[in-house]
Design an enzyme around this catalytic site. Structure first.
Site, mmCIF file in Angstrom:
data_model
loop_
_atom_site.group_PDB
_atom_site.id
_atom_site.type_symbol
_atom_site.label_atom_id
_atom_site.label_comp_id
_atom_site.label_asym_id
_atom_site.label_seq_id
_atom_site.Cartn_x
_atom_site.Cartn_y
_atom_site.Cartn_z
ATOM 1 N N ASP A 64 0.830 -1.205 0.000
ATOM 2 C CA ASP A 64 0.000 0.000 0.000
ATOM 3 C C ASP A 64 0.864 1.254 0.000
ATOM 4 O O ASP A 64 1.267 1.747 1.053
ATOM 5 C CB ASP A 64 -0.930 0.003 1.218
ATOM 6 C CG ASP A 64 -1.798 1.253 1.208
ATOM 7 O OD1 ASP A 64 -2.554 1.416 0.232
ATOM 8 O OD2 ASP A 64 -1.672 2.092 2.121
ATOM 9 N N TYR A 69 4.186 9.435 -0.064
ATOM 10 C CA TYR A 69 5.066 8.802 0.922
ATOM 11 C C TYR A 69 6.546 9.003 0.577
ATOM 12 O O TYR A 69 7.419 8.722 1.396
ATOM 13 C CB TYR A 69 4.776 7.298 1.052
ATOM 14 C CG TYR A 69 3.359 6.945 1.467
ATOM 15 C CD1 TYR A 69 2.506 7.897 2.029
ATOM 16 C CD2 TYR A 69 2.863 5.656 1.297
ATOM 17 C CE1 TYR A 69 1.211 7.573 2.396
ATOM 18 C CE2 TYR A 69 1.561 5.325 1.672
ATOM 19 C CZ TYR A 69 0.740 6.290 2.209
ATOM 20 O OH TYR A 69 -0.543 5.955 2.567
ATOM 21 N N LYS A 98 -1.450 6.102 -4.710
ATOM 22 C CA LYS A 98 -2.480 7.120 -4.485
ATOM 23 C C LYS A 98 -2.108 8.434 -5.183
ATOM 24 O O LYS A 98 -0.954 8.862 -5.136
ATOM 25 C CB LYS A 98 -2.647 7.372 -2.975
ATOM 26 C CG LYS A 98 -2.881 6.095 -2.196
ATOM 27 C CD LYS A 98 -3.152 6.331 -0.722
ATOM 28 C CE LYS A 98 -3.194 5.008 0.027
ATOM 29 N NZ LYS A 98 -1.846 4.498 0.380
#
Ligand code: A2P
Length: 383
Positions: A64, A69, A98
């Site tokens: 994920d 990040y 994402k």
């Protein structure tokens, strides 16, 4: 347009097993999501490579990640190395990323989302994502966050220089095009409230999200959101399932916890909660395993973050045993609508979506995000 595909999980998922019959969220099964994924938020470059390798060797089949990040290059390199060494096949791994707020549609500019995806694909070194999520329902004008001193202040609150709009409808339209172009297999959102999910469904009735990834753990069980998602076939992925003890969102912890368990930033960590500890001792499990099993049995896909090989392995050992209904009831008592992660805008969580089933204690003030602190929250706010 959004006919759900049944993805086949291969041999690599076997050591982790499949979700047990008590995991009831229909869309998790429909999507065949693995029972647990490796959370990559807060895993720094320099340590995330080894974490991904350990997880893939331990049988994890879902990574994920997210552009925000800042570690996608290293995640991609680790995945490539694992494939080259025969630990796993590409088709057996859910590579998740994402689209960040810097790459939403901004005031009619529809090129931004596509640039965001292109960068992520290049950094990860993959041709296609298995799941692409809209990270937040907000668009930022700024694309260079370094230029304004970063995303958040030291206390975890959003940088006040950010110019933002609540924008997700046009961005979702562009994400649909990515799926149609074959660049992503599945689409979803994160941090969406029921109201936002409804608005999205009104505008795109044939292309609703397959996943909503939100903060979920026994302090924040989000029963209304879970019910809505279950009813509408949206799988729920749980971030911060262990209580995010290393979260940067310091401001969302009470300034000084009065309970016995405190993180370095104050407040209570779930991993040290007495109820969780008692169940863990009785079952011969770790508190983390109890929290992850709670998540599974609640119908969620938990995404524990760890960069420690032993903990990564232990966190996956949650599919072959169960919590009793009595234990689940005890853990349900902990729900008090407490969020570790702060949203980007006041009103995002607190106005549109009540998170607590319990009335606030009169002597407790409101939580930083507006959620009530119920009688079972093991702290009092003194500020
Ligand atoms: P580490 O990466 O050193 O293992 P969350 O997933 O809720 O955000 O929580 C992540 C935090 O929990 C990290 O600080 C992580 O540290 C820690 N953690 C992960 N797994 C375990 C475990 N099994 N026991 C204790 N702490 C854990």
């Amino acid at each position: 347009m959004f006919r759900r595909q049944l993805l086949r999980l291969g041999a690599a998922s076997l050591s982790l097993g499949v979700a047990s019959a008590s995991v009831s969220l229909a869309s998790c099964q429909e999507l065949k999501l693995p029972p647990v994924g490796l959370g990559l938020w807060k895993s720094s470059p320099g340590e995330v490579h080894a974490a991904v390798r350990s997880a893939l060797r331990a049988g994890y089949t879902l990574l994920d990640g997210a552009a925000a990040y800042g570690n996608e290059k290293e995640v991609g390199a680790a995945l490539a190395a694992a494939i080259a060494d025969g630990d796993v096949r590409r088709e057996d791994v859910w590579v998740v990323s994402k689209l960040f707020n810097t790459h939403h549609v901004w005031q009619g500019d529809r090129t931004r989302p596509h640039a965001g995806l292109a960068k992520t694909l290049a950094e990860l070194g993959v041709e296609k994502l298995d799941l692409y999520l809209m990270h937040w329902p907000f668009a930022f004008r700024q694309t260079d966050l370094k230029a304004i001193g970063g995303l958040r202040l030291a206390d975890g609150t959003p940088n006040p220089q950010l110019e933002m709009e609540m924008e997700y409808l046009d961005t979702w339209g562009e994400m649909i095009k990515m799926k149609e172009a074959g660049l992503v297999a599945h689409l979803g959102v994160c941090n969406f409230t029921v109201e936002q999910l409804r608005k999205l469904a009104e505008r795109y009735p044939d292309a609703t999200p397959e996943v909503n990834q939100v903060e979920l753990h026994p302090y924040l069980a989000q029963p209304e959101l879970a019910a809505y998602c279950r009813q509408h076939g949206i799988a729920l992925m749980a971030y911060s399932p262990l209580g995010s003890a290393d979260s940067y969102s310091g401001q969302s912890f009470p300034a000084k916890g009065a309970g016995t368990h405190e993180t370095p930033r104050g407040g209570a960590t779930l991993l040290q909660n007495e109820v969780v500890g008692e169940i863990a001792r009785r079952l011969g499990r770790t508190p983390a395993q109890v929290l992850l099993r709670w998540s599974l049995q609640s119908g969620f896909v938990p995404l524990p973050k760890s960069v420690n090989e032993e903990r990564i392995r232990a966190n996956a050992d949650v599919v072959s045993w169960e919590l009793t209904a009595d234990d689940m009831a005890k853990l349900a008592e902990l729900d008090c609508g407490f969020r570790y992660s702060i949203g980007y805008r006041t009103g995002h969580y607190d106005v549109s979506q009540p998170t607590s089933r319990r009335p606030a204690r009169p002597r407790l003030s409101a939580h930083a995000n507006g959620a009530a602190q119920g009688p079972n929250c093991p702290w009092t706010r003194t500020a």
